[in-house]
Design a protein around this motif. Structure first.
Motif, short mmCIF file in Angstrom:
data_model
loop_
_atom_site.label_atom_id
_atom_site.label_comp_id
_atom_site.label_asym_id
_atom_site.label_seq_id
_atom_site.Cartn_x
_atom_site.Cartn_y
_atom_site.Cartn_z
N GLY A 70 -7.98 47.42 50.20
CA GLY A 70 -7.76 47.19 48.78
C GLY A 70 -7.12 48.41 48.15
O GLY A 70 -6.93 49.44 48.79
N ARG B 108 -9.60 47.07 44.07
CA ARG B 108 -10.06 45.76 44.52
C ARG B 108 -9.38 45.34 45.82
O ARG B 108 -8.22 45.66 46.07
N SER C 83 -10.52 42.75 49.71
CA SER C 83 -11.26 41.62 50.27
C SER C 83 -11.95 42.02 51.56
O SER C 83 -11.62 43.03 52.19
N ASN D 72 -14.75 38.88 47.91
CA ASN D 72 -14.06 39.88 47.11
C ASN D 72 -14.84 41.19 47.10
O ASN D 72 -16.07 41.19 46.97
N ASN E 158 -14.88 45.44 45.69
CA ASN E 158 -14.37 46.36 44.68
C ASN E 158 -14.97 47.74 44.91
O ASN E 158 -16.20 47.89 44.95
N THR F 92 -16.05 50.96 43.41
CA THR F 92 -16.40 51.23 42.02
C THR F 92 -16.53 52.71 41.68
O THR F 92 -16.47 53.07 40.49
N GLN G 156 -19.64 43.80 46.26
CA GLN G 156 -19.08 42.70 47.03
C GLN G 156 -19.66 41.38 46.52
O GLN G 156 -20.88 41.26 46.33
#
Length: 273
Positions: free
Chosen positions: A78, A114, A116, A138, A140, A142, A174
């Protein structure tokens, strides 16, 4: 008689002209030598803040319930923007080592990178004819923290080049898994996780901005690697683990541009480079 008088007049005029020349020389101001331009020092503590971009990869494999089968390792990733805040202290050495700077620092990145996760498993989704389907979730990134040190070299007055290294940790959130083909939720998830056993190396430049004493512009690249992390798959309906374990190893790369304010900066010093 006339010859003697002529020589006397000539001598008088010569002496007078020499005196006038000396007087003119004495009246002309002496030009002072150009002052040595002050060079900034990097000694001092600072706060910094900036923005950048993160690109991460997760290499992962799955050990299924019972531990009898392990999938092959695959890679997902990502990317996204980040904001960085931090602080530290530097010390510029003296004497023959006056071009060298050493220091320590701590930073934190507020990230939104972001991507996957496609676990290496297929499942049966009720109502879809009993066929097997691969799944996706998905992910991310953070936030990330860093604690480390740096060594710099003053390449030019006002320009510092440096390398840094240290310890780091990062966190991912996630979402629930869904069918890769049609997006149907499957009611299972690999929850978000933190990887705190990482290391990083990097480097960059720092430039003293001429219009404000103590303000610097920094540009930097960092490479971070995190150790293996195991995540248990759970039911989103009951929270109970189903026995599948995903093994994740993360690599993260960032580029940032920041403003640095040395709040107890020593100011310019007379330095010979």
């Amino acid at each position: 008689m006339k010859t003697r008088f002529g020589w006397a007049v000539a001598s008088t005029l010569l002496i007078a002209s020499m005196g006038a020349a000396q007087a003119a020389d004495m009246s002309m101001p002496m030009k002072a030598p150009s002052p040595v331009a002050p060079a900034p020092t990097w000694t001092g503590c600072y706060l910094d803040g900036g923005v950048g971009y993160s690109v991460w990869n997760n290499d992962h494999s799955t050990t299924f319930a019972g531990g009898t089968t392990t999938s092959v390792t695959t890679r997902d990733g990502g990317n996204g923007w980040l904001g960085r805040i931090g602080g530290g202290c530097d010390w510029q050495l003296n004497g023959e080592y006056s071009r060298w700077v050493i220091g320590g620092f701590a930073d934190y990145d507020f990230a939104g990178a972001r991507g996957s996760n496609t676990p290496s498993e297929v499942i049966v989704i009720p109502g879809l004819g009993g066929g097997l389907t691969p799944i996706t979730a998905n992910v991310n990134q953070t936030g990330t923290w860093y604690v480390g040190g740096r060594v710099g070299y003053v390449a030019l007055p006002g320009l510092l080049t440096y390398v840094n290294a240290g310890w780091t940790g990062t966190r991912f959130s996630q979402g629930g898994e869904f069918s890769t083909f049609n997006g149907t939720a499957v009611n299972f998830a690999y929850p978000g996780w933190s990887s705190n056993n990482g290391w990083f190396v990097g480097g960059g430049t720092e430039y003293a901005l001429p219009w404000f004493n103590g303000l610097f512009l920094r540009s930097e690249y960092r490479y971070a690697s995190y150790g293996n992390h195991d995540i248990a798959e759970v039911s989103t309906l009951t929270g109970v683990a189903d026995g599948n374990i995903e093994h994740v190893k993360t690599v993260d790369q960032t580029v940032t541009t920041s403003l640095v304010w040395k709040f107890n900066w020593g100011g310019p010093v007379m330095a010979k480079y």
